[in-house]
Motif scaffolding. Sequence first.
Motif, PDB file in Angstrom:
ATOM      1  N   TRP A 252       0.700  -1.122   0.050  1.00  0.00           N
ATOM      2  CA  TRP A 252      -0.069   0.028   0.073  1.00  0.00           C
ATOM      3  C   TRP A 252       1.080   1.327  -0.111  1.00  0.00           C
ATOM      4  O   TRP A 252       0.318   2.068  -0.442  1.00  0.00           O
ATOM      5  N   VAL A 334       2.015  -3.533  15.194  1.00  0.00           N
ATOM      6  CA  VAL A 334       1.440  -4.418  14.435  1.00  0.00           C
ATOM      7  C   VAL A 334       2.342  -5.199  13.436  1.00  0.00           C
ATOM      8  O   VAL A 334       3.448  -4.874  13.130  1.00  0.00           O
TER       9      VAL A 334
ATOM     10  N   ALA B  96      -1.912   3.465  -1.527  1.00  0.00           N
ATOM     11  CA  ALA B  96      -2.669   4.336  -0.759  1.00  0.00           C
ATOM     12  C   ALA B  96      -2.730   5.819  -1.152  1.00  0.00           C
ATOM     13  O   ALA B  96      -3.792   6.196  -1.288  1.00  0.00           O
ATOM     14  N   LEU B 120      -9.962  -8.596   9.123  1.00  0.00           N
ATOM     15  CA  LEU B 120      -8.705  -8.067   8.388  1.00  0.00           C
ATOM     16  C   LEU B 120      -9.327  -6.570   8.432  1.00  0.00           C
ATOM     17  O   LEU B 120      -8.579  -5.596   7.815  1.00  0.00           O
ATOM     18  N   LEU B 122      -8.125  -4.169  10.933  1.00  0.00           N
ATOM     19  CA  LEU B 122      -6.953  -3.654  11.148  1.00  0.00           C
ATOM     20  C   LEU B 122      -6.147  -3.275   9.888  1.00  0.00           C
ATOM     21  O   LEU B 122      -5.720  -2.300   9.825  1.00  0.00           O
ATOM     22  N   HIS B 123      -6.096  -4.152   9.109  1.00  0.00           N
ATOM     23  CA  HIS B 123      -5.437  -4.030   7.878  1.00  0.00           C
ATOM     24  C   HIS B 123      -5.874  -3.062   7.153  1.00  0.00           C
ATOM     25  O   HIS B 123      -5.428  -2.064   6.496  1.00  0.00           O
ATOM     26  N   LEU B 126      -5.370   0.343   8.551  1.00  0.00           N
ATOM     27  CA  LEU B 126      -4.054   0.847   8.376  1.00  0.00           C
ATOM     28  C   LEU B 126      -3.729   1.275   6.828  1.00  0.00           C
ATOM     29  O   LEU B 126      -3.217   2.306   6.785  1.00  0.00           O
ATOM     30  N   GLU B 127      -4.388   0.919   6.167  1.00  0.00           N
ATOM     31  CA  GLU B 127      -4.316   1.367   4.744  1.00  0.00           C
ATOM     32  C   GLU B 127      -5.150   2.677   4.419  1.00  0.00           C
ATOM     33  O   GLU B 127      -4.549   3.559   4.015  1.00  0.00           O
ATOM     34  N   ASP B 130      -3.426   5.830   5.549  1.00  0.00           N
ATOM     35  CA  ASP B 130      -2.345   6.511   4.852  1.00  0.00           C
ATOM     36  C   ASP B 130      -2.934   6.653   3.267  1.00  0.00           C
ATOM     37  O   ASP B 130      -2.229   7.442   2.698  1.00  0.00           O
ATOM     38  N   PRO B 527      -7.220  -1.653  17.834  1.00  0.00           N
ATOM     39  CA  PRO B 527      -6.789  -0.642  18.872  1.00  0.00           C
ATOM     40  C   PRO B 527      -6.143   0.303  18.526  1.00  0.00           C
ATOM     41  O   PRO B 527      -5.479   0.554  17.343  1.00  0.00           O
ATOM     42  N   ALA B 530      -2.327   0.756  17.246  1.00  0.00           N
ATOM     43  CA  ALA B 530      -1.986   0.051  16.071  1.00  0.00           C
ATOM     44  C   ALA B 530      -2.002   0.988  14.941  1.00  0.00           C
ATOM     45  O   ALA B 530      -1.593   0.733  13.790  1.00  0.00           O
ATOM     46  N   PRO B 532      -1.663   4.649  12.955  1.00  0.00           N
ATOM     47  CA  PRO B 532      -0.696   5.915  12.831  1.00  0.00           C
ATOM     48  C   PRO B 532      -1.457   7.150  13.153  1.00  0.00           C
ATOM     49  O   PRO B 532      -0.732   8.256  13.708  1.00  0.00           O
ATOM     50  N   ARG B 533      -2.759   7.195  12.922  1.00  0.00           N
ATOM     51  CA  ARG B 533      -3.555   8.478  13.334  1.00  0.00           C
ATOM     52  C   ARG B 533      -4.813   8.050  14.080  1.00  0.00           C
ATOM     53  O   ARG B 533      -5.665   8.198  13.486  1.00  0.00           O
TER      54      ARG B 533
END
Lengths: 373, 544, 305, 268
Positions: A252, A334, B96, B120, B122-123, B126-127, B130, B527, B530, B532-533
């Motif tokens: 990503w 993570v 992303a 999935l 969290l994945h 995370l993306e 970004d 959580p 985990a 970044p923002r």
Amino acid sequence: MPRKAKSSARKSAAAPKAAAPIDIDAACKLAATLLSAARLPVIAGMGADVAGARAAIRLARATHGVYDHLASAEIMAELEPLRRARRFATTPDEARVRADCLLFVGAGLVQRWPEIGARLAVGAPPALQRGRARKIVWLGGDRADVKGLGAEVDALAAARRDMGPLIGMIRARAMGRPIKAEKSALRRIDSLAETFKAAHFGVAISSAAALDPLALEQLAGLVEDLNATTRFSSLLLGPRANGAGVTQAGAWVAGFPPRTGFCSGEAEHDPWRFDARRLIESGEADAALWIDAYGDEPPPWTRKVPLVTLTCGDFGGGLVHVRAGRPGVDHDCVEMAIETGVLTPRAASAPSAAPRVDAIIERIMAHLPGSCA
Amino acid sequence: MIVRISGGHVVDPLSGRNETGDVWIEDGKIVAPPQGQSADAEYDARNCLVMAGAIDIHSHIAGANVATARLMLPEAHAAYMARPAQTQLAAAGWTAEETGRRYARMGFTTVVEPAVSPHLALHAHLELSDIPIIDKAVLAVLGNDDYLLSALRKGEGATAVADYVALTLQATRALGVKCINAGGAMAFKENVRAFSLDDVVPQYGLTSRQIMEALQDAAVKLKLAHPLHLHMNNLGLPGNVETAIATIDAARGLPLHLAHLQFYAYGKEGGRAFSSAAAQLAEKVNASPHVTVDIGQVMFSDTVTISLDVLRQFTGLKTARPRKGFIYDGDINSAGVVPYSYKRSDFFNAVQWACGLELFLLIDDPWRVFFTTDHPNGAPFTVYPEIFALLTSRDRRAEWLASLPKGVAETTTLGSIRREYTFEELAIMTRAAPAKLLGMRDRGSLAAGATADVAVYGLHKDRAKMFAAARYLFKDGALVVRNGEIVHAPYGRTFRATPGFDRAIERRLDRYYTSLYGLKRDLFSVPDFALPRPQAFGEVPCLA
Amino acid sequence: MSGLKSFTRNGVRIDETFAEAFPMSGTGLLITGPTRRWANQAATTMTGFATSVIGCGAEAGIDREIAANKTPDGRPGVRVLLFAMSEADCEKQLVNRLGQCVLTCPGSAVFAGVEGEKQIKTGDAIRYFGDGWQISKRLDGKRYWRVPTMDGEFLCEGTTGLTSQSVGGGNLLIMGADFASTMRATEAAVDAIARVDGAITPFPGGIVRSGSKVGSKYKALFASTNDAYCPTLRGVTASALDPEIGCVLEIVIDGLTYDAVAQAMRAGLAAIVKMGAKRGARRVGAGNYGGKLGPHHFHLKDLAP
Amino acid sequence: MKPLVFTLRSEPVERLDLSALTPARLSDLSSAAIEKLAIGTTQRPLRVGDVFRLRDGDRSVIRFSGGSSRFDRIAMAMESGVIEVDGMVGREAGCGMRGGALTISGAAGDYAASGARGGAIEIGGDCGDFLGAPLVGEMEGINGGVVIVRGRAGHRACDRMRRGLVAVEKGAGEYAGSRMIAGTLVVAGPVGGFPGTMMRRGTIIMPALPEIAPTFLDCGATPLGFTALYATSLAARSPRAARLLRRALRRFGGDTATLGKGELLVPA
């Protein structure tokens, strides 16, 4: 899951010669100077959690450099069937609760994941396959692993080099095509093929470390072929040092897995050209940042190159070493967890002040020329 | 800071504006023209169309399956070693960061990732975190999970299901709930190869219909603003219009959103037993006010299909272009990623293309039909401007139609449709209606008080050119695009719904995870640490 | 009695008439075999029942033998040509004969025999005999099929050329005092024509004795014996024969081009003339329909030596 | 006609991407413009003039005087004309070539002729691994044309080959013809283990049988007419390969792990 990565046996030119103790900010400044002055810097190792991987990829981009992971050979081998053929995959959970046939393939799987037997509940029937027993087959396993799995295993020994042809034979027989084999061997292969075809939901478990790339692809082909008449899937244990998590982050952040360069500013993926070891051995790369926050693995190259290291141990060599916190131990993180098969949050087991990889890299980036930080 | 966008053609269906005038922004919100105050910054919008930022309710922009697609197709990336030639998929940018930038370029400010498997989540987050500029949301997918199906098998009541759904929304930080070929993935794990509305999931004794109804009821019970978002059975199969019609009836008059309806508008007429049944389906939608739909328009391009409808994706392996693919049997839901190339010269693809446009044009109410390509399944989102052009010009459609293989024109009604979308209808379909559908009351409008997401397009005869690159885009009042170029890339928020529920479900589910999987449930949570923002979440209120 | 004008060469009277010929589609193959015998066998079998499009669907014959060092696979070869009234007939007949007569013939291999404006399927059509075991090979721009057979493999190029520039129905009517002398002259003509590239004589040994006219007293028949040229009917029909003629044989010529047919007729005439009237033919004529049906007219006076 | 000559000044400090230096891409450029072309691959890329001395000439014949293992993508996607290299080259030589001729007097790196679709490539020395193979993610390797390697090929020569003729004179590494889709690979020297792994169709001809997988089955020695065609075609270009093709050959059918319609041929 094993935290300690297997240490490479390769003799490193950047061999243990403890770097002089240095203040972390000075270290980051020096790293920034080295990387930004380089024609082609390499961010290698990449043994980091997802945050560390994101930061490292951004650093590679900012310095027009390259990023590569210490287990990239395995990452590339795992990706190959996906990029070139068809791949069926499942999760440890599904293997545990649904698989009425577990096919372990190759050696070293227990070493990679000591809890594998317990996690997959190999000794019990699959919870979601009511009334169905579980059959376990192991092709080419270590004798100790097979014995220690804690369940009855139908094992067939084979050398690593013979794994591809062995899987190929089963594949041929499963699809009703001939092979060259003695009568007794043919009976054995046929019975394995029948076992797999009779499974309601089989799972083949292996790893890119356990098999050569073509054997791994052969296994993917066997799984695909079996789906013509029944259900079968596969579970790969993934490369060490969060290789799978770094690959996902690469997807990503850069659009590509490791072995990607930003020489022109745009991401380019080339598993040959952007192999960190090759870049340094050939003299094409002229500075390197080596990251292994999961362990203390030395870089795989022998040639001397201006080097900054960032590991969770005391590994020296290079010009500067920064000791980083271990993901999931020193700090929350993570990572691609082997027990879930997905990106998983892991709270620190022994929180400490040891700096995170992403924090260190942010400090390096703050010192890059033109940075507004 | 006061911003004035002056002299543009303002089209805002919610406030009823369709006139030349100004739009004022202050502190990230739209405001009424301030009395006696002048603007700190003024943007000339003469000869421009001014609308709220656009909203995409169904676009696969993040998560593990998108990542798999990226990893599967290195050769489709724009920068891939200068070879092969650029593909349409490459135009999607494929990171992303580029996702956010390219959406913003087209004047989009909110995009929903509609297919997040709980494990999935969290994945996906995370993306999403970004992806710059745009705001985001996810839909959590249920309906192929042992916990739900076991509860239904045991006859647990609607409250228990609603609690489970609410907890899932909380755990996955989702805005709504989606169901994909209800029970189909579970059936596929039992080696079932075809699965329709009244087929039964082996081992559970439940039909797809029962599972879908249970989730629809839960969404209603939880007062979720966004109704159950349904991906029906039999996607892509000839004659599946009957499934779609039966499913609309199965909704029992309760709110239901049908995703990418184009893929269900197929009849079995003609020599190739494949025809457009879009007119029939549009008529059904017109007569069913409880139903909203998005289209999933097909455009001729090289792309990749990403779907949790694993059954359909497994079948699709046979026609993959190029011949590769990925089939995933997951814990909760499964998935498949299969590359595909829609070709103008392919009869079936051409019919699919026509079906989508027919639905767009024959469904009368722009408040109930939404603009999607089901990115990237029908086409990459970067083709949107071309679709806008097709919707607003029957001449353009006729040109395309004439270039299609023999027999295509006869199997559709497209050639006879004269309707051309007006700017107001486009604004409803891509702004006002999606905001309402998602329960995002602060956007989709230029009325005072709304979030200042404003898109300004230079008027151009060629609508494709016009909508490809916004003259200006304001996100939360800040200028992010000027003349089609990104000038500022802040990070937006991710919106979720948080209906209340009985916390007892948490303990039950904890026990379920421990006993079945031997794992702690929080390994699958999202959580704060985990992300970044972590603070970048917004809330969508439940219905009163 | 013939009312035609004529001229004489080496004692042979040549009618000032013309052969009337028609456009045809033409194609051909180069067949090789392990020996000359087996190359010829395949070629002969394939062209056996191919005398007239009327009853055989096609007209075919051996064009020439090709030495082993001149064939693609270094084995003795034979080039056969095949003509029909349409491209579709041509392709159908070729593939049918390829399948029945060449594929079946031990040791044979097949290559394109003609360059034409169009390519038609040969191996590309016959390959399915391989039941999935056929193997495609592409070399130097050409595609070949390898079809497993009981003697090994049948190698067959994917396509051959087809030309619609072909001409069928070139002919010579050789008239002599008796069967023996007429045959002597006709054989000499056939042998001479055989050396011409791109032309064949499809009838048995290149010769037809049952020249026909259009129509019949029997409703079912479209053609019947050419009574005007039957010596035994000289007295009872309106005969075209002089009293000195006791036998008539005809050579029919098909060629890939107009020139090939002209060349063939020229070679045939030259051989007849060279033999002279004493040992061979007294008179040579040609068949036509008055010039109204066929666009190609080969005038004997242009072709005679 | 004088060729356009690029004379190497000294070993370049970075890998070069020479894909821009083909007849078609140079045809409209002045020599001054050519000298300014960026061919380096790092953030401060070298230009043609930094690396080469130029002698102007006919753009349809390009000669490199002096080679380097850092010369990548030479003749990439070339459609016509001639490129000659007096020396060695790096990766992806002739990759995606469609026509014309590429002659390299020395060795070539990995992925030579990758995905080539036509033309003639001759490599005087050895070549690296993955001769003719597809690049990562691509589905097909060499898809046409003729490649002659006078030396040895590395591992997995003709991986995923789809069409064309490749002749390697001195031998090849392991897994030659892996995952072949079709096409013909002739190796006139010793070949490493497990040739043809997972081949679907295609032909690999070798002077002797190395270790093979049990998913190849002996079909005996029967005359195969097509080899004569290849022998004739190769006679002038590689007499060594032609000689092998003229021998009586024994056929091993496989790989039955996959489709099983390929073949390994060795002298009977």
